[in-house]
Design a protein around this motif. Structure first.
Motif, PDB file in Angstrom:
ATOM      1  N   LEU A   1       0.801  -1.216   0.000  1.00 51.03           N
ATOM      2  CA  LEU A   1       0.000   0.000   0.000  1.00 51.03           C
ATOM      3  C   LEU A   1       0.839   1.274   0.000  1.00 51.03           C
ATOM      4  O   LEU A   1       0.291   2.372   0.052  1.00 51.03           O
ATOM      5  CB  LEU A   1      -0.948   0.015   1.202  1.00 51.03           C
ATOM      6  CG  LEU A   1      -2.310  -0.676   0.970  1.00 51.03           C
ATOM      7  CD1 LEU A   1      -2.142  -2.183   0.847  1.00 51.03           C
ATOM      8  CD2 LEU A   1      -3.285  -0.345   2.075  1.00 51.03           C
ATOM      9  N   SER A   2       2.168   1.135  -0.042  1.00 46.86           N
ATOM     10  CA  SER A   2       3.020   2.322  -0.018  1.00 46.86           C
ATOM     11  C   SER A   2       2.900   3.148  -1.304  1.00 46.86           C
ATOM     12  O   SER A   2       3.140   4.354  -1.298  1.00 46.86           O
ATOM     13  CB  SER A   2       4.484   1.909   0.190  1.00 46.86           C
ATOM     14  OG  SER A   2       4.935   1.095  -0.878  1.00 46.86           O
ATOM     15  N   LYS A   3       2.504   2.505  -2.392  1.00 45.92           N
ATOM     16  CA  LYS A   3       2.371   3.195  -3.677  1.00 45.92           C
ATOM     17  C   LYS A   3       0.918   3.562  -3.983  1.00 45.92           C
ATOM     18  O   LYS A   3       0.648   4.585  -4.603  1.00 45.92           O
ATOM     19  CB  LYS A   3       2.914   2.310  -4.799  1.00 45.92           C
ATOM     20  CG  LYS A   3       4.382   1.929  -4.639  1.00 45.92           C
ATOM     21  CD  LYS A   3       5.293   3.146  -4.691  1.00 45.92           C
ATOM     22  CE  LYS A   3       6.752   2.730  -4.605  1.00 45.92           C
ATOM     23  NZ  LYS A   3       7.644   3.928  -4.608  1.00 45.92           N
ATOM     24  N   THR A   4      -0.016   2.713  -3.544  1.00 46.63           N
ATOM     25  CA  THR A   4      -1.421   2.928  -3.909  1.00 46.63           C
ATOM     26  C   THR A   4      -2.219   3.635  -2.816  1.00 46.63           C
ATOM     27  O   THR A   4      -3.264   4.211  -3.102  1.00 46.63           O
ATOM     28  CB  THR A   4      -2.100   1.584  -4.209  1.00 46.63           C
ATOM     29  OG1 THR A   4      -2.058   0.765  -3.035  1.00 46.63           O
ATOM     30  CG2 THR A   4      -1.390   0.858  -5.337  1.00 46.63           C
ATOM     31  N   ASN A   5      -1.755   3.556  -1.558  1.00 44.61           N
ATOM     32  CA  ASN A   5      -2.406   4.197  -0.393  1.00 44.61           C
ATOM     33  C   ASN A   5      -3.694   3.514   0.039  1.00 44.61           C
ATOM     34  O   ASN A   5      -4.070   3.580   1.212  1.00 44.61           O
ATOM     35  CB  ASN A   5      -2.687   5.683  -0.649  1.00 44.61           C
ATOM     36  CG  ASN A   5      -1.407   6.473  -0.842  1.00 44.61           C
ATOM     37  OD1 ASN A   5      -0.408   6.206  -0.172  1.00 44.61           O
ATOM     38  ND2 ASN A   5      -1.427   7.432  -1.760  1.00 44.61           N
ATOM     39  N   THR A   6      -4.400   2.892  -0.877  1.00 43.28           N
ATOM     40  CA  THR A   6      -5.646   2.201  -0.517  1.00 43.28           C
ATOM     41  C   THR A   6      -5.676   0.826  -1.174  1.00 43.28           C
ATOM     42  O   THR A   6      -5.028   0.585  -2.191  1.00 43.28           O
ATOM     43  CB  THR A   6      -6.888   2.993  -0.973  1.00 43.28           C
ATOM     44  OG1 THR A   6      -6.870   3.142  -2.395  1.00 43.28           O
ATOM     45  CG2 THR A   6      -6.948   4.353  -0.298  1.00 43.28           C
TER      46      THR A   6
ATOM     47  N   THR B   1      -8.016   2.051   3.719  1.00 45.79           N
ATOM     48  CA  THR B   1      -6.715   2.653   3.990  1.00 45.79           C
ATOM     49  C   THR B   1      -5.752   1.611   4.529  1.00 45.79           C
ATOM     50  O   THR B   1      -6.137   0.467   4.817  1.00 45.79           O
ATOM     51  CB  THR B   1      -6.849   3.789   5.015  1.00 45.79           C
ATOM     52  OG1 THR B   1      -7.275   3.231   6.279  1.00 45.79           O
ATOM     53  CG2 THR B   1      -7.868   4.824   4.557  1.00 45.79           C
ATOM     54  N   LEU B   2      -4.497   2.012   4.704  1.00 45.78           N
ATOM     55  CA  LEU B   2      -3.486   1.101   5.235  1.00 45.78           C
ATOM     56  C   LEU B   2      -3.875   0.592   6.617  1.00 45.78           C
ATOM     57  O   LEU B   2      -3.808  -0.616   6.882  1.00 45.78           O
ATOM     58  CB  LEU B   2      -2.124   1.809   5.305  1.00 45.78           C
ATOM     59  CG  LEU B   2      -1.001   1.037   6.014  1.00 45.78           C
ATOM     60  CD1 LEU B   2      -0.725  -0.280   5.305  1.00 45.78           C
ATOM     61  CD2 LEU B   2       0.267   1.894   6.087  1.00 45.78           C
ATOM     62  N   ASN B   3      -4.282   1.493   7.507  1.00 47.45           N
ATOM     63  CA  ASN B   3      -4.654   1.077   8.865  1.00 47.45           C
ATOM     64  C   ASN B   3      -5.851   0.147   8.867  1.00 47.45           C
ATOM     65  O   ASN B   3      -5.895  -0.818   9.642  1.00 47.45           O
ATOM     66  CB  ASN B   3      -4.940   2.311   9.722  1.00 47.45           C
ATOM     67  CG  ASN B   3      -3.682   3.079  10.077  1.00 47.45           C
ATOM     68  OD1 ASN B   3      -2.581   2.527  10.065  1.00 47.45           O
ATOM     69  ND2 ASN B   3      -3.825   4.352  10.394  1.00 47.45           N
TER      70      ASN B   3
END
Length: 260
Positions: A48-53, A58-60
């Motif tokens: 998820l570091s590149k797409t964020n979702t 979300t990541l969390n």
């Protein structure tokens, strides 16, 4: 109930003593479990570091799905570890002694060999879940109650699966592949069901209830699950448990003693 608790405690204590005979093996096993857990978290973070979702989560939130999966999986592994040792009891005739003991043979085959090593993993898991609940600002008591309720539903569904696996072992003496298939299928619940396309998503949610077990609790916590689906999950778990118990009774009628 007191009798079963006492029997469970005796078997649990004996199982723990057996595990302590190989302390280095226990330590390595625990380290490997923790390492595997953290590697998968790193994988999710990198993913998820590149797409964020991921499927609008979300990541969390995605990490919360994985933590909930790990909680359910670890809890089931802790309590139902004896299922993995059941096949030799069928092959060598030990199951005959289960049937003549003054307590339910299903209880003996299902829950008398808990893995207390896995139990130690529940403490950091619960701590991480509470941490992410605070981080996600989840304070609605109804959502939290729904989450806990659906965790129980997931446990009941998993219990039913394990009863079906034991029934298959009684009828065919095969259990190893069946339990591995169960683990592979439930492993698909590490991520939200939303990442799968239809009809796979619907199949995994309702036919093979991975979605009910692993995704529904988090969706209820996030306020994304309707009361109808929560009610459906409860009814499904109840009916599935009844069916698995009927199958277990049928398997006992088909059982042929190893000595016969």
């Amino acid at each position: 109930m007191k009798k079963y608790i006492k029997v469970w405690w005796i078997f649990t204590f004996n199982s723990f003593q057996t595990q302590l005979l190989t302390r280095w093996a226990v330590l390595l096993f625990l380290i490997s479990k923790l390492l595997r857990f953290f590697i998968f978290i790193v994988f999710i973070v990198l993913l998820l570091s590149k797409t964020n979702t991921l499927a609008s989560y979300t990541l969390n939130q995605t990490l919360f799905f994985f933590l909930t999966f790990s909680l359910i999986d670890t809890l089931v592994q802790t309590i139902f570890r004896e299922v993995y040792r059941f096949r030799p009891a069928i092959v060598n005739g030990t199951f005959d002694f289960y049937l003549i003991k003054p307590f339910n043979p299903l209880f003996r085959a299902l829950a008398t060999g808990p893995d207390l090593i896995d139990l130690t993993l529940l403490i950091p898991l619960i701590g991480a879940i509470i941490y992410f609940m605070i981080k996600l600002n989840i304070t609605d008591p109804l959502n939290i109650l729904g989450y806990i309720l659906l965790i129980i539903v997931a446990f009941v569904i998993s219990l039913s699966f394990h009863i079906l696996v034991l029934s298959l072992a009684v009828i065919t003496s095969e259990i190893d592949h069946a339990i591995l298939v169960y683990r592979d299928i439930t492993g698909m619940g590490r991520f939200p069901m939303d990442i799968y396309r239809e009809p796979i998503r619907g199949f995994l949610t309702f036919a093979l209830p991975v979605g009910i077990m692993m995704s529904f609790p988090v969706q209820a916590l996030l306020g994304l699950l309707s009361p109808v689906l929560i009610l459906y999950s409860i009814v499904f778990a109840f009916l599935f448990l009844l069916i698995s118990l009927r199958v277990w009774d049928f398997s006992l009628k088909q059982y042929s003693s190893a000595s016969s």
